[in-house]
Each structure stands twice: as structure tokens, then as C-alpha cells.
Write a protein that holds these residues in place. Sequence first.
Motif, PDB file in Angstrom:
ATOM      1  N   ILE A 328      29.556  36.716  30.946  1.00 19.91           N
ATOM      2  CA  ILE A 328      29.363  35.763  32.035  1.00 19.91           C
ATOM      3  C   ILE A 328      30.706  35.179  32.454  1.00 19.91           C
ATOM      4  O   ILE A 328      30.928  34.845  33.624  1.00 19.91           O
ATOM      5  N   GLY A 329      31.635  35.062  31.490  1.00 22.20           N
ATOM      6  CA  GLY A 329      32.993  34.625  31.827  1.00 22.20           C
ATOM      7  C   GLY A 329      33.654  35.577  32.811  1.00 22.20           C
ATOM      8  O   GLY A 329      34.351  35.137  33.745  1.00 22.20           O
ATOM      9  N   TYR A 330      33.465  36.874  32.625  1.00 29.20           N
ATOM     10  CA  TYR A 330      33.985  37.847  33.598  1.00 29.20           C
ATOM     11  C   TYR A 330      33.410  37.579  34.989  1.00 29.20           C
ATOM     12  O   TYR A 330      34.125  37.617  36.000  1.00 29.20           O
ATOM     13  N   MET A 331      32.100  37.340  35.039  1.00 32.01           N
ATOM     14  CA  MET A 331      31.464  37.105  36.336  1.00 32.01           C
ATOM     15  C   MET A 331      31.979  35.814  36.975  1.00 32.01           C
ATOM     16  O   MET A 331      32.211  35.770  38.192  1.00 32.01           O
ATOM     17  N   THR A 332      32.152  34.781  36.166  1.00 30.88           N
ATOM     18  CA  THR A 332      32.685  33.525  36.694  1.00 30.88           C
ATOM     19  C   THR A 332      34.109  33.710  37.191  1.00 30.88           C
ATOM     20  O   THR A 332      34.495  33.172  38.238  1.00 30.88           O
ATOM     21  N   LEU A 333      34.893  34.471  36.449  1.00 30.22           N
ATOM     22  CA  LEU A 333      36.244  34.790  36.914  1.00 30.22           C
ATOM     23  C   LEU A 333      36.193  35.491  38.263  1.00 30.22           C
ATOM     24  O   LEU A 333      36.948  35.154  39.192  1.00 30.22           O
ATOM     25  N   GLY A 334      35.296  36.465  38.397  1.00 28.17           N
ATOM     26  CA  GLY A 334      35.157  37.159  39.674  1.00 28.17           C
ATOM     27  C   GLY A 334      34.771  36.214  40.800  1.00 28.17           C
ATOM     28  O   GLY A 334      35.289  36.309  41.915  1.00 28.17           O
ATOM     29  N   GLY A 336      35.577  33.175  41.054  1.00 29.36           N
ATOM     30  CA  GLY A 336      36.720  32.340  41.385  1.00 29.36           C
ATOM     31  C   GLY A 336      37.823  33.072  42.126  1.00 29.36           C
ATOM     32  O   GLY A 336      38.797  32.444  42.565  1.00 29.36           O
ATOM     33  N   LEU A 337      37.692  34.386  42.267  1.00 28.97           N
ATOM     34  CA  LEU A 337      38.725  35.178  42.944  1.00 28.97           C
ATOM     35  C   LEU A 337      38.459  35.352  44.432  1.00 28.97           C
ATOM     36  O   LEU A 337      39.226  36.030  45.119  1.00 28.97           O
ATOM     37  N   GLY A 338      37.379  34.756  44.928  1.00 29.86           N
ATOM     38  CA  GLY A 338      37.105  34.834  46.357  1.00 29.86           C
ATOM     39  C   GLY A 338      36.435  36.136  46.749  1.00 29.86           C
ATOM     40  O   GLY A 338      35.835  36.827  45.913  1.00 29.86           O
ATOM     41  N   PRO A 339      36.504  36.517  48.018  1.00 31.97           N
ATOM     42  CA  PRO A 339      35.812  37.722  48.501  1.00 31.97           C
ATOM     43  C   PRO A 339      36.152  38.982  47.715  1.00 31.97           C
ATOM     44  O   PRO A 339      35.329  39.890  47.629  1.00 31.97           O
ATOM     45  N   ALA A 340      37.339  39.043  47.124  1.00 31.65           N
ATOM     46  CA  ALA A 340      37.709  40.223  46.345  1.00 31.65           C
ATOM     47  C   ALA A 340      36.883  40.347  45.084  1.00 31.65           C
ATOM     48  O   ALA A 340      36.750  41.453  44.527  1.00 31.65           O
ATOM     49  N   GLY A 341      36.310  39.241  44.603  1.00 30.89           N
ATOM     50  CA  GLY A 341      35.602  39.278  43.332  1.00 30.89           C
ATOM     51  C   GLY A 341      34.110  39.068  43.405  1.00 30.89           C
ATOM     52  O   GLY A 341      33.395  39.373  42.441  1.00 30.89           O
ATOM     53  N   TYR A 342      33.595  38.543  44.535  1.00 30.18           N
ATOM     54  CA  TYR A 342      32.168  38.238  44.608  1.00 30.18           C
ATOM     55  C   TYR A 342      31.294  39.462  44.343  1.00 30.18           C
ATOM     56  O   TYR A 342      30.347  39.415  43.556  1.00 30.18           O
ATOM     57  N   VAL A 343      31.590  40.548  45.022  1.00 32.87           N
ATOM     58  CA  VAL A 343      30.759  41.748  44.901  1.00 32.87           C
ATOM     59  C   VAL A 343      30.761  42.258  43.468  1.00 32.87           C
ATOM     60  O   VAL A 343      29.714  42.593  42.898  1.00 32.87           O
ATOM     61  N   PHE A 344      31.942  42.307  42.858  1.00 34.39           N
ATOM     62  CA  PHE A 344      32.029  42.832  41.494  1.00 34.39           C
ATOM     63  C   PHE A 344      31.379  41.876  40.497  1.00 34.39           C
ATOM     64  O   PHE A 344      30.832  42.312  39.483  1.00 34.39           O
ATOM     65  N   ALA A 345      31.438  40.575  40.765  1.00 34.91           N
ATOM     66  CA  ALA A 345      30.772  39.614  39.882  1.00 34.91           C
ATOM     67  C   ALA A 345      29.267  39.861  39.870  1.00 34.91           C
ATOM     68  O   ALA A 345      28.638  39.900  38.798  1.00 34.91           O
ATOM     69  N   ILE A 346      28.670  40.037  41.053  1.00 31.86           N
ATOM     70  CA  ILE A 346      27.225  40.267  41.118  1.00 31.86           C
ATOM     71  C   ILE A 346      26.878  41.661  40.607  1.00 31.86           C
ATOM     72  O   ILE A 346      25.861  41.852  39.918  1.00 31.86           O
TER      73      ILE A 346
END
Length: 654
Positions: A328-334, A336-346
Motif C-alpha cells: 500500500i506504501g507503493y500505491m500511496t507513493l504513486g 503522490g507522484l501526480g498523473p505519472a503515478g495515478y494509473v500505476f497506483a490503481i
Amino acid sequence: MTTVGATGVLRASWLLLAFPVFGAVVLLLGGRRTDRWGHLLGALMPVASFVYAVIAFFTLLGKTDRSQDLHMYSYVVAGGFNVNLGILLDPLSISFTLLITGVGSLIHIYSIGYMAHDAGRRRFFGYLNLFIAAMLLLVVSDNYLGLYIGWEGVGLASYLLIGFWQFKNSAAVAAKKAFVVNRVGDAGLTIAIFLMFAEFGTVSFFRGAGSPAGVLNVVGSGGSGVATALGLLLLLGACGKSAQVPLQSWLLDAMEGPTPVSALIHAATMVTAGVYLLVRSNPILALSADARLAVAVVGAVTLLFGAIIGCAKDDIKKSLAGSTMSQIGYMTLGAGLGPAGYVFAIAHLLAHGFFKAGLFLGAGSVMHGMNDEVNMRRYGGLARLMPVTFVTFGLAYLAIIGIPPFSGFFTKDGIIEAAWDKGGTSGALFAACAILGAGITAFYMTRMVLMTFFSQKRWSAEVPQERREPHGEDEPQPMPHPHESPWVMTWPMIILAIGSVAAGGFLIVGERFASFLRPVTGALPSTHGIWTAPGLTALALALCGVGLGWVMYGRVPVPAEPPAGRWPVVAARKDLYGDAFNESVLMRPGQWLTRLSVYFDNRGVDGLVNSIAALVGGSSGRMRRMQTGFVRSYALSMLFGAVILVALVLAVRL
């Protein structure tokens, strides 16, 4: 973004909630009359919701406007403030809905076998249905108030399920701990909703047909200060529900609940709620670099925090709990990275739902065959005796450590690449944390697999009562006879194993998931191939972690009792002193603040009120002495008064 009114089959989206609510009501209010068939009804309800979710998903794919809002009823009408409860089906909510109902259905089916001999099975399934209903309300609500109702419902259901075996003191304490810690995070979400109403006069997400603009449409009008405050308050709420530092301490103790509960909390509900909240609120985070940085820092710290804890736990469920905290920490990090990370977080959240549910159900299968033993040091040599469990657990293991072509390789590496692409010192640090976390994950998961399925047999003649999941049985257990679980437990594990293999590649390759989520998260700022330098570095470190795990636990016998260990191991066994930190920094100062408040209330507020009352009472007591009730006393008083009055008049005239 603007939503449109739901049409066609999507006008029946209320069925998503109706099925599990119906199951919970029947099972919890029906009493013993539903004992014989209650578990079947409980398992059928999320399956029915999943079937509708699949229909809704394909219907949504066929529409040009993929944000469909179904108005249910007016919940709050007060002057100019109106809150309508509605169901929002868009790419983000339908993705979560498929995960919750799909994985949740498999866990319900698995529970039919796992809880077969538990006297409270009907009540257990009622709580599971309540959990599913609350989580669905959280993700499909079209405003923050509806989300909050589901948010609190999830907290209630988790309390009931973690403490399901209430006769165990440890389970009752763990349930209370989860409830209390989550109240801290919930305070952040509560204040955030108050601030939204105060600033924007609404708590809706988006502008709908014929309705005013929502919070996410007009948040820019409040300025960066309001956006930062909202972002930090939402992060506090997410830390509580998703067990992120510093509100992570409840998750490890929550393993006191039955294993299917652990699977449901970690894979499909509760801990994913915080990630949903952050990604759904991405327009708020977009306006505040400080809030995004705080989210990313919390994620990076937690992914290492949980991974380190997972390395030292001998309890198979608690080691997996540390793993969940880290993932879940990985997802939260994603997030926090903005549009570059939202898709990969989900995407990582969805893939994680498959392999983490598979790991927990696999752990439950092992416990089922080992008289509910949870200590991995008392396992060993189970691969041959439990082949289906071993294979499905092994596939989930390969997925979580990020070996290609399994799911985790595609989703987790996307977060690592997004961190690297952020650039600057912060980007390098976030990427380094994520890469290091990949190596540690590979080590502790390899340790888990080797201690459980390989090495020598280390079974004890009797499992101590305090380490067993009771299933209503209090008598001492005989020598374990490891065996494969029944089909009702193995088939859900097989289906989850398929998802562990294929989900990540299906979502990421060809950017199909990025295109699907674009109306909610925006377009990816840049694209990469499958093989990138950060990803290959993480893969190399993961292979090193596997090798180190083999050297430490595969080549040498595993001792039945844990060695003493040096201070890093001791710290990890004690959850990196998370409880000690909370007690020293939060609980003790809170107690002193409470005592000071009580003292001020007693001596200050009450003291002032009591002093005024005493003054009035004392004065009236003294004045009462002048009222004797005798006529002669009153006549004498009148005479003295008249004499004094005449004397004063004469004195003035003279």
C-alpha cells in the motif's frame, strides 16, 4: 469533469448495494433460523453484485460519456445546502467495484469451507456482507458525505470481524485498537469535509446535469492554501484506513481475526480505501506540491517500514500484514507522484488484490491443514503434501516480488519509473526507496516460502491454544496431519492465482488501463517500454533478495525457535517500535492533556460557577437571619428605620 444522468441498465446500479445489504440484514436479524443456509446466502450476495458490476462495466465501455450518476434521494436539505446521495459509476469506481465484488466473492466462497465448523458462521457471513456493502458505498458515492458514511461503515465492519472471536482477549484488544487508531485518521477526513462545505458550499465530487459545480470542479477558487490543507487532511484519513505511517500499528494486530477477514481487509476492502480517496481527490493534490510531497514521503517511508517488519515475523499472517503495509506504501507513493503515478497506483492495487488475497487464502489453507498453527518455524516440507496450495501460493509469490511476466512486475515497476521520472533529489530518493523495497520484499517472501513449503519438517505434537484460530474448538489439538484443503477453498485460490499471473500485463501492456482511467486521472505525461533502467535495477535487486533468502533459509536447517538476533531484528520483531512511538508521542501526551483539561474544568470552569453559587448561598443565609417571623421584631425595625430617616432629614435641614 461533469457527470451525466445514468441511463439504461446503469439506472439499476443501486443493486450493487442492495444485494449485500439484503444479505447482512437477513443474516444478522434472522437469528438461528438462518443457520443452516445462511452461509450460502452470504456467499451468493457478493456474487450477484459482481455479476451486475460486470454488466455495468461493459455497458460503461460502450458509452462515450463514462461518468454516469444515479440520483438516489436528497439526504440533507437545509436552506441553500443540499446533499443528494447518488451512485457514481466512472472508470475509477467501476474498477474498485469489480475488485471488491470479484475478489470478495471468492473470499466468501472460500469461507464456506474455512468456517465450516465455527458455531458463529452465519453471523460471520452477515458481517462479511456488511463489510462489502460499506466498501461499495464508499467507492460508488458521488460525494464526500456518502463516501464518509461508507468509510465509517467499513470501520464498524472491521471492528466486528477482527474481534469476531471475542472470547480471545487478544482479538478483543486488536479490534478496539483498530477502531481507535482509525478514529484518528477519520478526524482528518471529517475536518476536510467541514472545510469543503465552508469554502465551497458543497461536498459533491463533480458538477452533474442541472446541479452546481462540485468540490473537484471549483477547488482552484480556494487557493493553494486551502488545497494544501485539504490534501494533508485527506492524507491523514488515508493513513488511518490504509495503515500508513504513523497510523500503521493496528494492521498487524488485526491478524487476530479469522484468516478470510485478513484476506478481505488486505486485498479488496479497508486498506485500499485510502488509496481510492487520494486518487479520487487528485484535482486537490494537483494544486498543492506540498501535499503531493507529503503523500509521496508517507508512501516511501511506509513501503520500507512494512517490508522491514515482514522480514522478522515468524507468524505467517503478520509477515503478510507487513507486506500489505509495504505494498500500500507503493500505491500511496504513486498517488503522490501526480498523473505519472495515478494509473500505476490503481493498477498495482488491482493486481495486489489478486496476489495478496491468494497469499492470505494460501496461508489459511496451510493453517487449515496444520491445526491452525501460524508459526512458520513449525511448518516445513508442505509442498508435497499440499500441492495446490503450494502452486497457487508460489504464483502469488512470484507476482508480489515482481518477476516477469507476473503481475507485480508491470504495476510496481511503473511506480518506480514514475518516481525516477520525477527528477531531482526527491525523485532519486523515492526511486531508491522503491527499488530497495523491491529487494527486501523478495527476501522476506522467499523466506516465507522456504520456511513453509521447503526445508525439514518441524511439526510439533500440540499447537499451543494462544496460537490457534479457534473455530469454536477449545480442546487441545492432536499431532498435525497436513493435507490439501477441500475444493471449496482451493478453487478460489486457483482463480486468484490466474489473476496473479495475468492481471498486471493485461492492465499495463498497450496502455489500455491508462486509456480507460484517463477521464479521471488525466493522460500519462510520458510513456515507457517494458524494460527500463529503474525496472531492471529493481528486478536485479529482487533476484539478490531471493538469493539471500535461499542462503539464509534454504541451504541450512531452520531452527524451531527464533534466534536472539541483533538490534535490527529485535526492532523489526517489535514492529519498529510503532506502538512505543504511539504511546510516547500520542498516548501519554494525550493523557496529560486530558488530565489538564479535567483539572481546568474542575478548578477553573466549575470552580468559578461553584464560587458564584457559594457567594449567593452565603449571602442569602446571612440575610435569612434578619427574617425572624415575629411582628414585634418587624415593628422595632420599622421604628429604628423611622428614627434614622427623621434624623437624616433634620440633619439636612439644619
